[in-house]
Design an enzyme around this catalytic site. Sequence first.
Site, short mmCIF file in Angstrom:
data_model
loop_
_atom_site.label_atom_id
_atom_site.label_comp_id
_atom_site.label_asym_id
_atom_site.label_seq_id
_atom_site.Cartn_x
_atom_site.Cartn_y
_atom_site.Cartn_z
CG HIS A 262 -18.38 -28.01 34.10
ND1 HIS A 262 -17.55 -27.38 33.22
CD2 HIS A 262 -19.43 -27.17 34.30
CE1 HIS A 262 -18.07 -26.20 32.91
NE2 HIS A 262 -19.21 -26.06 33.55
CG ASP A 320 -26.52 -26.12 37.37
OD1 ASP A 320 -26.94 -24.99 37.59
OD2 ASP A 320 -25.97 -26.46 36.31
N1 COA Z 1 -23.35 -38.60 36.40
C1 COA Z 1 -22.84 -39.79 36.08
N2 COA Z 1 -21.89 -39.95 35.12
C2 COA Z 1 -21.46 -38.87 34.49
C3 COA Z 1 -21.95 -37.60 34.79
C4 COA Z 1 -22.93 -37.49 35.79
N3 COA Z 1 -23.45 -36.30 36.12
N4 COA Z 1 -21.35 -36.69 34.00
C5 COA Z 1 -20.51 -37.36 33.22
N5 COA Z 1 -20.57 -38.68 33.49
C6 COA Z 1 -19.79 -39.76 32.88
C7 COA Z 1 -20.39 -40.15 31.55
O1 COA Z 1 -21.35 -41.17 31.68
C8 COA Z 1 -19.19 -40.60 30.80
O2 COA Z 1 -18.84 -41.89 31.22
P1 COA Z 1 -18.18 -42.94 30.21
O3 COA Z 1 -16.87 -42.34 29.83
O4 COA Z 1 -18.07 -44.18 31.01
O5 COA Z 1 -19.12 -43.05 29.05
C9 COA Z 1 -18.09 -39.65 31.26
O6 COA Z 1 -18.51 -39.21 32.55
C10 COA Z 1 -17.90 -38.44 30.38
O7 COA Z 1 -19.17 -37.82 30.17
P2 COA Z 1 -19.51 -36.95 28.89
O8 COA Z 1 -20.97 -36.76 28.81
O9 COA Z 1 -18.84 -37.50 27.67
O10 COA Z 1 -18.76 -35.63 29.27
P3 COA Z 1 -19.19 -34.19 28.87
O11 COA Z 1 -18.02 -33.32 29.04
O12 COA Z 1 -19.84 -34.17 27.53
O13 COA Z 1 -20.30 -33.91 29.97
C11 COA Z 1 -21.94 -32.81 31.18
C12 COA Z 1 -20.53 -32.73 30.60
C13 COA Z 1 -22.15 -31.56 32.01
C14 COA Z 1 -22.95 -32.84 30.03
C15 COA Z 1 -22.11 -34.06 32.06
O14 COA Z 1 -21.17 -34.07 33.10
C16 COA Z 1 -23.51 -34.21 32.61
O15 COA Z 1 -24.40 -34.74 31.91
N6 COA Z 1 -23.75 -33.75 33.88
C17 COA Z 1 -25.08 -33.75 34.46
C18 COA Z 1 -25.83 -32.51 34.02
C19 COA Z 1 -25.32 -31.26 34.69
O16 COA Z 1 -25.12 -31.23 35.88
N7 COA Z 1 -25.13 -30.21 33.86
C20 COA Z 1 -24.72 -28.92 34.35
C21 COA Z 1 -23.33 -28.59 33.98
S1 COA Z 1 -22.86 -27.05 34.73
#
Ligand code: COA
Length: 383
Positions: A262, A320
Amino acid sequence: MADKPTINFGLDGVYVDESSICKVDGQNGKLWYRGYAIEDLADRSNFEEVAYLLIYGKLPTRREYDAFEKSLKERIQLPKEIMDTIRIMAPSAHPMDVMRTATSMLSMYDRDPMNKEKENTIDKIITLLAKLPTIAAVTGRFRNKKEYIPPDSSLGLTANFLYMLTGKKPNDFESKLIDLMFILHAEHSTNASTFSVLVTASTLADIYSATTTGIGTLKGPLHGGADEAALKMMNAIGSPDNTEKYIEEALEGKKRIMGFGHRVYKVYDPRAKIVRKYLEESLTKEPSQEVETLLKIALRAEKLMVDKLGNSKGIWPNIDFFAGPLYRVLGIESELFTPIFVASRMAGWGAHIVEYWTNNKLFRPLEYYTGPIGNAYVPIEKR
Ligand code: COA
């Protein structure tokens, strides 16, 4: 050229407004709607009351509640043209696409869609709150070639949704579960969809345009679509003993595990804890082999992910992750999860629109240009 400014990609860490609607404490895993703890609202309130709270900023008195509930009940049915459109779209389009189109059509029935006076805006929000669950339920019926079931005026908004979807009056526990999901999804500060709603609202477009924008934004699997994607992943895992292998391979392949991580929560999402609690309770109240298997998979996936990425990267289950198994207790198919999210988030989107329009300012951020300047134009026949 000017020095490169600091860019917060994805607006990470950027404040865009002040708000008194919702507080998310991502470091401690806490959430409040208008100052009320989500745990209290989840256990003790209902969706109509929570929607009222978000929109008006206070809990309703009995009289205010009754009037609000009555307005919702009066508006629950859909116009014929929208029913016809859903019938055409539902067999082949994703329910979120149906939802987006049907919501957009609602502007046709508003004689003054651009009116932005507060009372008029709230009136439009009540219409949307009443009709979005019906759009989701009717879509669920028509995509499965089932006939329309009219609402039952003895039921509340969310139980009616379940009734119109399944044709069966929910018992008390089932009514509680669907209402719980509406409460937990009702609001979550300026997340991607709420921000997109506000961007559209900030241009002084109408509320139907803003809501349609929000639905489009919520569809993506990084946001609202994660609940559908997470359940699909659990189904792909299939058996609890397959969980660790599946997750390890997905992580090695740099895939995201849906329902984890998140932008704000760096600890366990408090909403996920609540859903997990009710899911565990469902195993005694509404036993189901399917849900028992899903929960076993979910808990093993959770353990592995938390061991690997919990403390090191702050990646924990979000709402979720457990939403899908809970919806399966109610027999709801995965494609309807995000439309339900829309129907409940309408309360939060509406509250934010009301708040933002009291002090509107057009959203217009900047970008740092990295392309060329001064190219010589060459006519097409000479290129
Ligand atoms: N599974 C595996 N790795 C994950 C992850 C997940 N669900 N969510 C984040 N990461 C990792 C990323 O690969 C990244 O790794 P790195 O630093 O080695 O590149 C790191 O964590 C940071 O991720 P980032 O996408 O930059 O963080 P964010 O704050 O932009 O991401 C989300 C937030 C929600 C987009 C992300 O956690 C995600 O894609 N989750 C899955 C989708 C989901 O459940 N969304 C609902 C949110 S309520």
